[in-house]
Design a protein around this motif. Structure first.
Motif, PDB file in Angstrom:
ATOM      1  N   LEU A  57      34.215  53.077 132.685  1.00  0.00           N
ATOM      2  CA  LEU A  57      33.713  52.046 131.777  1.00  0.00           C
ATOM      3  C   LEU A  57      33.206  50.841 132.570  1.00  0.00           C
ATOM      4  N   ALA A 210      41.527  45.917 126.358  1.00  0.00           N
ATOM      5  CA  ALA A 210      40.679  46.269 125.221  1.00  0.00           C
ATOM      6  C   ALA A 210      40.117  45.004 124.573  1.00  0.00           C
ATOM      7  N   TYR A 213      37.183  43.932 126.770  1.00  0.00           N
ATOM      8  CA  TYR A 213      36.054  44.862 126.788  1.00  0.00           C
ATOM      9  C   TYR A 213      35.304  44.857 125.469  1.00  0.00           C
ATOM     10  N   ILE A 214      36.019  44.686 124.363  1.00  0.00           N
ATOM     11  CA  ILE A 214      35.301  44.668 123.085  1.00  0.00           C
ATOM     12  C   ILE A 214      34.448  43.405 122.973  1.00  0.00           C
ATOM     13  N   VAL A 217      31.306  44.513 124.601  1.00  0.00           N
ATOM     14  CA  VAL A 217      30.555  45.387 123.694  1.00  0.00           C
ATOM     15  C   VAL A 217      29.904  44.564 122.580  1.00  0.00           C
ATOM     16  N   TRP A 277      32.829  57.095 128.910  1.00  0.00           N
ATOM     17  CA  TRP A 277      34.237  57.441 129.018  1.00  0.00           C
ATOM     18  C   TRP A 277      34.717  57.064 130.411  1.00  0.00           C
ATOM     19  N   ALA A 285      39.854  56.387 129.163  1.00  0.00           N
ATOM     20  CA  ALA A 285      39.288  55.336 128.317  1.00  0.00           C
ATOM     21  C   ALA A 285      38.026  55.866 127.662  1.00  0.00           C
ATOM     22  N   VAL A 287      34.593  54.197 125.155  1.00  0.00           N
ATOM     23  CA  VAL A 287      33.925  53.209 124.317  1.00  0.00           C
ATOM     24  C   VAL A 287      32.796  53.919 123.584  1.00  0.00           C
ATOM     25  N   VAL A 298      36.844  50.738 121.392  1.00  0.00           N
ATOM     26  CA  VAL A 298      37.185  50.999 122.789  1.00  0.00           C
ATOM     27  C   VAL A 298      38.699  51.137 122.867  1.00  0.00           C
ATOM     28  N   TRP A 299      39.145  52.068 123.696  1.00  0.00           N
ATOM     29  CA  TRP A 299      40.580  52.126 123.951  1.00  0.00           C
ATOM     30  C   TRP A 299      40.835  52.540 125.393  1.00  0.00           C
TER      31      TRP A 299
END
Length: 333
Positions: A57, A210, A213-214, A217, A277, A285, A287, A298-299
């Protein structure tokens, strides 16, 4: 499906130690869930500040910086990297043609991971077809640092982490992460020794949450940080992936009509979704974002089984069919 109960179950008596998950709904912050423990080293609960290894990611974030450098006229998408920062692949005439475009679209011809059965060399003419190639990102990183006049970490801090408020993110280990970080676990729960990289690696070294990262995004879907032209170019499918295997050095597999690749993102062509991924020892992970609805998920999981959450959590967050799940051969819990 009750997401809280599901995550509690898979992290308490199931195969996954811990999960950090965040979503967007119509471009706005949605649910965030944290479950399980940080790892064998620390039985404390995963929370919003628990730092995970993001693995690949990292690549969309690096692509974002590369596109900024291209907009500024510093990096040329189609200029051979050897002309920008020197040789990377010795005694390989075909490698002299590799550009940033080839790296970002995974058409460089270089292997994913350099290993005994796949030494560092080109396996096909650059641009000929797709074969997932992480090793090429080291050359792109060198070019970005050359034209950017700074380390990749410095570029990321100035262009991504600081502007977006990603306070728990870095491309290399920070001692401030020591108090709250996840440790990876392999398929049967075996703990993986924690890596503490001193320098950035463009293909896989991002450490993040997370929550952070979100935010990235969200900025991606809103078109922040790039011109409209560059933003559209980012997600244009440039090549179809290959069926069965993401790395196809010898052209053994047919093209996949449903999944393409843009300048750093996987593209579900019909669904207008982008994805990536992550897979590193003991961590997984994913997204996935719909560019039209601006729904996203996303996780991060500190378990080799972490991608297998996809079959349950993706339908709860991003509607529709998602061929990337089949393309990645994601099994079930």
């Amino acid at each position: 499906m009750d997401l809280d109960n599901f995550l509690a179950q898979v992290t308490s008596d199931g195969p996954i130690a811990g999960v950090s998950l965040a979503t967007l709904r119509a471009g706005e912050r949605g649910i965030e869930r944290y479950a399980g423990i940080r790892g064998s080293h620390d039985p404390a609960a995963v929370d919003a500040q628990t730092v995970f290894e993001a693995a690949s990611l990292t690549k969309p974030l690096v692509a974002f910086i590369a596109l900024q450098l291209i907009e500024e006229g510093r990096l040329d998408l189609h200029r051979p990297l050897i002309d920008i920062c020197g040789e990377y692949v010795a005694n390989d005439p075909r490698a002299r043609a590799i550009t940033a475009f080839h790296v970002l679209t995974h058409t460089s011809g270089l292997p994913n991971i350099v290993r005994d059965e796949a030494p560092l060399r080109t396996y096909f003419t650059p641009g000929e077809r797709f074969s997932y190639g992480s090793s090429a990102f080291a050359w792109l990183q060198r070019a970005m640092e050359t034209v950017g006049g700074a380390s990749l970490e410095t570029l990321a801090c100035a262009r991504v982490f600081a502007p977006l408020g990603m306070h728990h993110s870095s491309l290399h280990w920070q001692e401030r992460f020591a108090e709250n970080h996840a440790q990876g676990h392999e398929w049967e729960g075996e703990p993986v020794p924690k890596r503490r990289l001193p320098t950035a690696q463009a293909s896989w070294s991002l450490l993040t949450t997370a929550f952070d990262y979100i935010v990235f995004v969200q900025a991606v879907l809103a078109g922040r940080g790039l011109s409209d032209e560059s933003h559209a170019a980012w997600f244009e499918p440039r090549v179809n992936t290959r069926q069965v295997e993401v790395e196809d050095l010898r052209g053994e597999f047919p093209a996949d009509p449903a999944v393409g690749w843009g300048l750093g993102w996987g593209i579900e062509i019909a669904q207008q979704c982008c994805f990536h991924w992550g897979n590193s020892p003991g961590f997984r992970a994913l997204v996935l974002a719909n560019r039209q609805t601006r729904d996203a998920i996303v996780w991060f999981a500190n378990s080799a089984r972490g991608l297998r959450l996809a079959h349950t959590v993706v339908p709860l967050s991003v509607a529709g069919e998602h061929p990337c799940i089949q393309w990645l051969n994601i099994g079930h819990l």
